[in-house]
Design an enzyme around this catalytic site. Structure first.
Site, PDB file in Angstrom:
ATOM      1  N   HIS A 159       8.802   5.493 -11.408  1.00  0.00           N
ATOM      2  CA  HIS A 159       7.747   4.325 -11.120  1.00  0.00           C
ATOM      3  C   HIS A 159       6.547   4.269 -12.061  1.00  0.00           C
ATOM      4  O   HIS A 159       6.506   5.205 -12.786  1.00  0.00           O
ATOM      5  CB  HIS A 159       7.199   4.893  -9.441  1.00  0.00           C
ATOM      6  CG  HIS A 159       8.439   4.875  -8.575  1.00  0.00           C
ATOM      7  ND1 HIS A 159       8.857   3.712  -8.090  1.00  0.00           N
ATOM      8  CD2 HIS A 159       8.726   5.789  -7.742  1.00  0.00           C
ATOM      9  CE1 HIS A 159       9.770   4.091  -7.277  1.00  0.00           C
ATOM     10  NE2 HIS A 159       9.740   5.282  -6.911  1.00  0.00           N
ATOM     11  N   ASP A 162       1.222  -1.259 -12.636  1.00  0.00           N
ATOM     12  CA  ASP A 162       0.439  -2.439 -13.155  1.00  0.00           C
ATOM     13  C   ASP A 162      -0.536  -2.849 -12.540  1.00  0.00           C
ATOM     14  O   ASP A 162      -0.455  -3.734 -11.325  1.00  0.00           O
ATOM     15  CB  ASP A 162       1.490  -3.496 -13.720  1.00  0.00           C
ATOM     16  CG  ASP A 162       0.939  -4.914 -14.335  1.00  0.00           C
ATOM     17  OD1 ASP A 162      -0.447  -5.014 -14.446  1.00  0.00           O
ATOM     18  OD2 ASP A 162       1.790  -5.700 -14.431  1.00  0.00           O
ATOM     19  N   HIS A 164      -3.439  -5.702 -12.036  1.00  0.00           N
ATOM     20  CA  HIS A 164      -3.699  -7.086 -12.714  1.00  0.00           C
ATOM     21  C   HIS A 164      -5.248  -7.108 -12.876  1.00  0.00           C
ATOM     22  O   HIS A 164      -5.630  -8.057 -13.809  1.00  0.00           O
ATOM     23  CB  HIS A 164      -3.479  -8.140 -11.704  1.00  0.00           C
ATOM     24  CG  HIS A 164      -2.029  -8.309 -11.706  1.00  0.00           C
ATOM     25  ND1 HIS A 164      -1.194  -9.715 -11.203  1.00  0.00           N
ATOM     26  CD2 HIS A 164      -0.839  -7.731 -12.082  1.00  0.00           C
ATOM     27  CE1 HIS A 164       0.147  -9.579 -11.270  1.00  0.00           C
ATOM     28  NE2 HIS A 164       0.427  -8.378 -11.779  1.00  0.00           N
ATOM     29  N   HIS A 199       1.300  -3.535  -8.783  1.00  0.00           N
ATOM     30  CA  HIS A 199       2.515  -3.624  -8.610  1.00  0.00           C
ATOM     31  C   HIS A 199       3.288  -2.525  -9.471  1.00  0.00           C
ATOM     32  O   HIS A 199       2.874  -2.205 -10.589  1.00  0.00           O
ATOM     33  CB  HIS A 199       3.468  -4.574  -8.243  1.00  0.00           C
ATOM     34  CG  HIS A 199       3.292  -5.567  -9.671  1.00  0.00           C
ATOM     35  ND1 HIS A 199       4.262  -5.370 -10.625  1.00  0.00           N
ATOM     36  CD2 HIS A 199       2.458  -6.230 -10.323  1.00  0.00           C
ATOM     37  CE1 HIS A 199       4.304  -6.249 -11.711  1.00  0.00           C
ATOM     38  NE2 HIS A 199       3.036  -6.863 -11.414  1.00  0.00           N
ATOM     39  N   CYS A 200       4.465  -1.999  -9.107  1.00  0.00           N
ATOM     40  CA  CYS A 200       5.196  -1.189 -10.028  1.00  0.00           C
ATOM     41  C   CYS A 200       5.949  -2.088 -10.963  1.00  0.00           C
ATOM     42  O   CYS A 200       6.577  -3.286 -10.560  1.00  0.00           O
ATOM     43  CB  CYS A 200       6.254  -0.548  -8.901  1.00  0.00           C
ATOM     44  SG  CYS A 200       7.406   0.832 -10.040  1.00  0.00           S
ATOM     45  N   HIS A 210      11.753  -3.432  -7.551  1.00  0.00           N
ATOM     46  CA  HIS A 210      10.645  -2.505  -7.179  1.00  0.00           C
ATOM     47  C   HIS A 210       9.688  -3.199  -6.383  1.00  0.00           C
ATOM     48  O   HIS A 210       9.269  -2.898  -5.113  1.00  0.00           O
ATOM     49  CB  HIS A 210       9.984  -1.675  -7.944  1.00  0.00           C
ATOM     50  CG  HIS A 210      10.673  -0.510  -8.357  1.00  0.00           C
ATOM     51  ND1 HIS A 210      10.364   0.863  -8.498  1.00  0.00           N
ATOM     52  CD2 HIS A 210      12.145  -0.354  -9.048  1.00  0.00           C
ATOM     53  CE1 HIS A 210      11.313   1.569  -8.904  1.00  0.00           C
ATOM     54  NE2 HIS A 210      12.082   0.759  -9.261  1.00  0.00           N
ATOM     55  N   MET A 215       6.669  -2.514  -3.300  1.00  0.00           N
ATOM     56  CA  MET A 215       5.662  -1.664  -4.105  1.00  0.00           C
ATOM     57  C   MET A 215       4.920  -2.428  -4.846  1.00  0.00           C
ATOM     58  O   MET A 215       4.773  -2.568  -6.070  1.00  0.00           O
ATOM     59  CB  MET A 215       6.655  -1.072  -5.164  1.00  0.00           C
ATOM     60  CG  MET A 215       5.999   0.407  -5.621  1.00  0.00           C
ATOM     61  SD  MET A 215       7.232   1.469  -6.246  1.00  0.00           S
ATOM     62  CE  MET A 215       6.190   3.208  -6.318  1.00  0.00           C
ATOM     63  N   HIS A 320      -3.631 -19.531   6.859  1.00  0.00           N
ATOM     64  CA  HIS A 320      -4.196 -20.578   7.539  1.00  0.00           C
ATOM     65  C   HIS A 320      -4.370 -19.760   9.062  1.00  0.00           C
ATOM     66  O   HIS A 320      -3.770 -18.983   9.458  1.00  0.00           O
ATOM     67  CB  HIS A 320      -3.216 -21.766   8.181  1.00  0.00           C
ATOM     68  CG  HIS A 320      -4.078 -22.544   9.423  1.00  0.00           C
ATOM     69  ND1 HIS A 320      -5.155 -23.459   8.983  1.00  0.00           N
ATOM     70  CD2 HIS A 320      -3.558 -22.540  10.531  1.00  0.00           C
ATOM     71  CE1 HIS A 320      -5.446 -23.984  10.342  1.00  0.00           C
ATOM     72  NE2 HIS A 320      -4.546 -23.616  11.270  1.00  0.00           N
ATOM     73  N   GLU A 343      -9.355 -25.290   5.752  1.00  0.00           N
ATOM     74  CA  GLU A 343      -8.403 -25.058   6.703  1.00  0.00           C
ATOM     75  C   GLU A 343      -7.209 -24.383   6.618  1.00  0.00           C
ATOM     76  O   GLU A 343      -6.609 -23.502   7.227  1.00  0.00           O
ATOM     77  CB  GLU A 343      -7.999 -26.585   7.206  1.00  0.00           C
ATOM     78  CG  GLU A 343      -7.209 -27.459   6.246  1.00  0.00           C
ATOM     79  CD  GLU A 343      -6.757 -28.693   6.722  1.00  0.00           C
ATOM     80  OE1 GLU A 343      -6.051 -28.453   7.869  1.00  0.00           O
ATOM     81  OE2 GLU A 343      -6.645 -29.637   5.833  1.00  0.00           O
ATOM     82  N   THR A 344      -6.688 -24.401   5.281  1.00  0.00           N
ATOM     83  CA  THR A 344      -5.640 -23.494   4.817  1.00  0.00           C
ATOM     84  C   THR A 344      -5.934 -23.475   3.285  1.00  0.00           C
ATOM     85  O   THR A 344      -6.449 -24.317   2.524  1.00  0.00           O
ATOM     86  CB  THR A 344      -4.288 -24.298   4.798  1.00  0.00           C
ATOM     87  OG1 THR A 344      -4.068 -24.615   6.162  1.00  0.00           O
ATOM     88  CG2 THR A 344      -3.208 -23.442   4.277  1.00  0.00           C
ATOM     89  N   HIS A 370       1.261 -20.993   6.424  1.00  0.00           N
ATOM     90  CA  HIS A 370       1.397 -22.491   6.912  1.00  0.00           C
ATOM     91  C   HIS A 370       2.382 -23.010   6.410  1.00  0.00           C
ATOM     92  O   HIS A 370       2.592 -24.377   6.594  1.00  0.00           O
ATOM     93  CB  HIS A 370       0.240 -23.285   6.907  1.00  0.00           C
ATOM     94  CG  HIS A 370      -0.015 -24.045   8.122  1.00  0.00           C
ATOM     95  ND1 HIS A 370       0.826 -25.353   8.353  1.00  0.00           N
ATOM     96  CD2 HIS A 370      -0.768 -24.140   9.180  1.00  0.00           C
ATOM     97  CE1 HIS A 370       0.505 -25.899   9.498  1.00  0.00           C
ATOM     98  NE2 HIS A 370      -0.292 -25.026  10.053  1.00  0.00           N
TER      99      HIS A 370
END
Length: 406
Positions: A159, A162, A164, A199-200, A210, A215, A320, A343-344, A370
């Site tokens: 494992h 990363d 971001h 994430h992995c 993964h 993950m 939503h 709304e969304t 939604h």
């Protein structure tokens, strides 16, 4: 069955044996992917996703070793106790004092997890600290994140992580590869304000494998002076609701039943085939169908302001809040003015976003993707149960349902 690890091996030889067993297992079952893996013995790689070769990663490590040391003597060290989703760790919304070194710990735990009790669907989830998504991390812009990450001795797989939100070395992925029984410490500076996924990313086909086994998670990097509206006025929240949208691709046998596996990684060939369809069997919040409904529903009160943090590492989402809105929405960064009265909103695959809402009516609110097919059939639904007094000025049932004459 692919053999991923021999627990009895010493750590120094374990890395080579594990890598070899991964490649050998892949070669037996994955065709084109296996061909590339065999040609590139130091890593596993999918034909269409070429990552930096091992010698580039090694060069990166050598460059780091020759770089000028960073003077961190003026930084205060604080430890952040991570908690399981959908909750958030204790934190200050406005930074107190100067930038800090925020220490966190994670274990890359592999655990058998039920995805849908009604169908018996389950998965050997690959996790950070045992949860899908991984725990929410909260720091401020300018802070350092210092992660101690351990891969338990009884794990089957390699494992890494990363971030971001970080800069360089594949988000830290190039410096955090650990095999069962190993640990690593990574420190990086949070220079961008916003919500970000982590994430992995072991390499090649193992990256989606993964990620699609759970993950991934989110880190929120707050501005040092807190969240603000477009005019620079401070925005405060009372609570955080942390949702991770997870797409699963669970293998199905010839009778239409979900397959079961004895150990993590045993499903690799079947999962690769299922993932190649790009059609999830499930798309859920926080690891399982109904994880945030019924007993798992989040509870709030009228008048409380809630910051909804939504991580979607692999697929686009359109959150939503049925019965409510996004009063303020940060789809990309805290450095830009928030969208208002949404709304969304949109969470891009491979990112996290935040939305703030103050509840005005009691009742049950459904927080959904939604794309309502995904919400109702695949499982991406959460419930917020809000208590308080009803306000007829906002909504009133004038006449109860009754029959009428044709």
């Amino acid at each position: 069955m692919t053999k991923f690890i021999n627990p009895g091996l010493a750590s120094t030889s374990r890395r080579n044996v594990l890598r070899g067993s991964l490649l050998a297992g892949a070669a037996a079952v994955t065709g084109g992917i296996a061909h590339q893996a065999a040609a590139t013995p130091h890593r596993m790689a999918a034909p269409r996703m070429r990552l930096p070769e091992a010698h580039f990663v090694q060069a990166e490590k050598q460059a780091q070793s020759s770089a000028k040391p960073v003077d961190l003597s003026g930084y205060e060290r604080v430890k952040q106790e991570l908690v399981a989703p959908p909750y958030a760790p204790k934190h200050d919304q406005v930074a107190q004092g100067g930038p800090k070194i925020v220490e966190i710990e994670m274990d890359t735990t592999e655990r058998l997890m039920v995805v849908d009790e009604d169908t018996g669907a389950s998965i050997w989830a690959l996790t950070y600290n045992g949860s899908v998504p991984g725990p929410l991390i909260i720091v401020h812009e300018g802070d350092y994140v210092e992660l101690t990450m351990r891969n338990p001795h009884d794990s089957q797989m390699e494992h890494n992580i990363d971030f971001h939100a970080s800069t360089g070395a594949l988000g830290g992925g190039g410096l955090t590869h650990i095999y069962p029984g190993e640990k690593v410490v990574l420190r990086w500076k949070a220079t961008k304000a916003g919500c970000f996924t982590y994430h992995c990313a072991p390499g090649g086909a193992m990256i989606p494998y993964h990620v699609c086994h759970g993950m991934n998670g989110a880190i929120m990097v707050l501005p040092r002076d807190g969240l603000k509206d477009k005019d620079g006025n401070p925005l405060k929240y009372d609570k955080i609701a942390y949702m991770g949208e997870q797409d699963y691709y669970l293998p199905i046998d010839e009778d239409g039943n979900f397959k079961q596996y004895a150990i993590a990684g045993e499903d690799y060939p079947d999962s690769i085939a299922a993932m190649a369809t790009l059609t999830p069997t499930h798309q859920v919040f926080n690891g399982a169908v109904g994880a945030l409904t019924g007993p798992g529903a989040l509870k709030f009160n009228v008048g409380e302001t809630v910051l909804m943090v939504h991580n979607s590492c692999n697929v686009d989402s359109r959150p939503h809040l049925i019965g409510g809105h996004g009063d303020y929405v940060w789809e990309t960064s805290f450095d830009v003015a928030p969208l208002t009265s949404m709304e969304t909103w949109f969470v891009r695959g491979g990112s996290a976003a935040a939305a703030m809402y103050t509840f005005e009516q009691p009742g049950v609110y459904a927080y959904v993707n939604h794309n309502l097919i995904i919400a109702a059939i695949k499982g991406a639904t959460a419930h917020f149960v809000v208590e308080g007094e009803w306000n007829n000025a906002l909504m009133e049932q004038v006449t109860a349902p009754e029959s009428f004459e044709a």
